[in-house]
Design an enzyme around this catalytic site. Structure first.
Site, PDB file in Angstrom:
ATOM      1  N   HIS A 110     -19.621  61.844 -31.927  1.00  0.00           N
ATOM      2  CA  HIS A 110     -18.828  60.465 -32.711  1.00  0.00           C
ATOM      3  C   HIS A 110     -17.307  60.958 -32.507  1.00  0.00           C
ATOM      4  CE1 HIS A 110     -17.736  56.937 -34.842  1.00  0.00           C
ATOM      5  NE2 HIS A 110     -17.895  57.428 -35.852  1.00  0.00           N
ATOM      6  N   SER A 158     -13.535  55.820 -36.236  1.00  0.00           N
ATOM      7  CA  SER A 158     -14.487  55.085 -36.508  1.00  0.00           C
ATOM      8  C   SER A 158     -14.239  53.590 -37.210  1.00  0.00           C
ATOM      9  CB  SER A 158     -15.310  55.990 -37.131  1.00  0.00           C
ATOM     10  OG  SER A 158     -16.846  55.616 -37.258  1.00  0.00           O
ATOM     11  N   ASP A 198     -21.178  58.164 -27.693  1.00  0.00           N
ATOM     12  CA  ASP A 198     -20.969  58.036 -29.186  1.00  0.00           C
ATOM     13  C   ASP A 198     -22.156  57.116 -29.894  1.00  0.00           C
ATOM     14  OD1 ASP A 198     -20.152  57.262 -31.744  1.00  0.00           O
ATOM     15  OD2 ASP A 198     -18.127  57.410 -31.061  1.00  0.00           O
TER      16      ASP A 198
END
Length: 530
Positions: free
Chosen positions: A499, A239, A471
């Site tokens: 995610h 991320s 995502d």
């Protein structure tokens, strides 16, 4: 909004180690040279991040010469240490920042490959807590056998001189603020909440607040690399951690080893574009959830045959009812479920399809039984609020980094109102709230020092960029964008929901990444997994 690592084995719900923040600025990357911040404007291509010189400046020698003094830190198998970095790299004599580092030594058998730094994202996620809770046992045994598992909390985060902004009661009030203002009075209340939050952060650490950028955190990682005795940095970032890792590669391409960037961010985009595309990502994730929900017997958004659009309208109508009349939750502090808290609870569950059942149950209880406890739990997990009403510094660090990395997405409520049609189109369910969430950096006490920029990292070893097609927090196009910038990137695609991809159940993804980490062999560019 922020982007963080999620993993269904870390915690309940969306793991809720990583999620979004509606009253926190949009996820950010580098710095913007675009002629304007509007999503539909024609923009110049941003400049590329310039690598730093290969030699260590004399003023930084003492930092690079540090040797960590390891001590037991209470988690079996782990050691902890504290390293120092200059608060201001331009003027190292002005003071230091203390960085918390933890490691679990390679277990063997097999030749040790060095250290593997891990960052779960955020910005604001505690890397040391993550590696101690999960990465030290959850990473594949073969990886743990060959690498020391290492994490450093970035400056301003968790154990590394954390930024603090509001106490528990004031943070409770902040999270309840109406994020879909209907009139001037509610707009003023939202702006006041942003100002209060910003003033709290500025009062806590006025000097540090100017020096918590991603570029500075990446430079800190090079000091950590040197202190660990590694010639090159090996790293897995998820991320926001992909932006941190890519920034490192751009600054130190010849010190870059095996880098995995999972759930990638695109550093070439300005804040408003990032927020709009992330809003679209959450819209895509909600469609996937809704399609699954209406096939289940307990879906409160509609039965078989209900379209995702209709399911979204039903959820939006429920949010509207909460706006007028919050639900009881049985909370010990008397908190009710407001529209803002419910929205966060739903968005948090978009991070991991493993949380969809819990979300259905929470929505059923709220929509049919007037019980908001389930959605409040999801919201609290997302905000990292404990049962005693205390918050970690996740949200504070998230804002501090984001607002320094990029100029604000919006400068005024009028700008937000003009952009609402684009955000509603991107996500009819979440768009309005996410647009208003993008306003808070406008009131930040410190001016942004960063801009959007491409990262090329010419001369780096092959890097692996991972993108998940649905995502919610880091849309797939961002992985394509980052892979297109990095000179040596290989794009690895997971066709799925949730995610990030590594360690989430795809043997294809895990095998490709493990092979790269253990043998240095990257997957073929464009490889797809499901």
């Amino acid at each position: 909004m922020h982007t963080r690592r999620t993993h269904r084995r870390t915690r309940a719900g969306a793991t809720l180690l990583a999620a979004v923040a509606l009253l926190i600025p949009g996820c950010s990357s580098g710095t913007t040279t675009h002629t304007t911040n509007t999503a539909n404007s024609v923009a110049k291509e941003p400049a590329a991040l310039t690598p730093l010189p290969g030699s260590t400046p004399a003023a930084l020698t003492r930092y690079y010469a540090q040797k960590p003094v390891w001590r037991d830190c209470g988690t079996p198998g782990f050691q902890c240490a504290t390293l120092e970095a200059p608060r201001d790299y331009a003027e190292p004599s002005k003071g230091d920042v203390r960085l918390a580092v933890t490691r679990k030594k390679a277990t063997g058998p097999g030749k040790r490959l060095g250290s593997l730094l891990v960052n779960p994202g955020g910005p604001g996620g505690s890397a040391t807590a993550y590696v101690q809770a999960y990465a030290g046992i959850g990473y594949p045994e073969a990886v743990r056998a060959r690498y020391d598992m290492v994490a450093v909390d970035p400056r301003g985060v968790a154990r590394s001189e954390p930024v603090e902004c509001l106490d528990g009661p004031r943070m409770d009030a902040y999270t309840r603020t109406d994020i879909t203002p209907d009139d001037a009075k509610e707009t003023d209340a939202l702006v006041a909440a942003y100002r209060t939050f910003a003033e709290g952060c500025g009062a806590d650490a006025p000097e540090l607040l100017r020096h918590v950028s991603t570029v500075e955190a990446a430079r800190d990682m090079d000091i950590v690399r040197a202190a660990l005795g590694d010639r090159k940095l090996n790293y897995v970032g998820a991320s926001y951690g992909t932006f941190l890792g890519a920034t490192y590669a751009g600054l130190f391409p010849h010190r870059t080893g095996r880098l995995v960037l999972d759930g990638a961010m695109d550093p070439s985009l300005p804040a408003r574009r990032l927020n709009l595309e992330q809003t679209e990502g959450f819209g895509t994730a909600f469609t996937a959830f809704a399609e699954d929900c209406v096939r289940q017997s307990d879906c409160p958004l509609g039965g078989a045959g209900t379209s995702p659009e209709r399911a979204g309208e039903n959820l939006k109508a429920f949010f509207g009812r909460l706006d007028a009349r919050p639900l009881p939750t049985g909370d010990a502090d008397g908190r009710t479920l407001t529209e803002s808290l419910a929205t966060i609870g739903v968005i948090a569950a978009m991070y991991d399809e493993g949380a969809w059942q819990r979300l259905r149950e929470a929505l059923t209880a709220a929509m049919k039984e007037n019980d908001g406890a389930g959605l409040l739990f999801l919201s609290d997990s997302y905000y990292e609020r404990d049962a005693e009403g205390a918050y970690t510094n996740l949200m504070f660090a998230n804002a501090a980094v984001n607002c320094l990395d990029l100029p604000p997405a919006f400068d005024s409520p009028d700008e937000v109102r003009r952009a609402l049609p684009d955000f509603r189109k991107a996500s009819p369910v979440f768009g309005e709230g996410l647009a208003w969430a993008s306003l808070n950096c406008a009131y930040w006490p410190v001016k942004a020092t960063g801009e959007a920029q491409r990262i090329e990292a010419k001369g780096a070893a092959p890097l692996v960029v991972v993108g998940t097609t649905r995502d919610p927090a880091t849309p797939y196009r961002w992985a394509e964008g980052l892979a297109g910038q990095l000179a040596t990137a290989r794009l690895l695609t997971y066709d799925g929901d949730g995610h990030t991809a590594y360690g989430r159940g795809s043997a294809c993804i895990d095998t490709a990444i493990n092979t790269y980490l253990l043998h240095g062999t990257p997957p073929a560019d464009g490889k797809r997994c499901s």
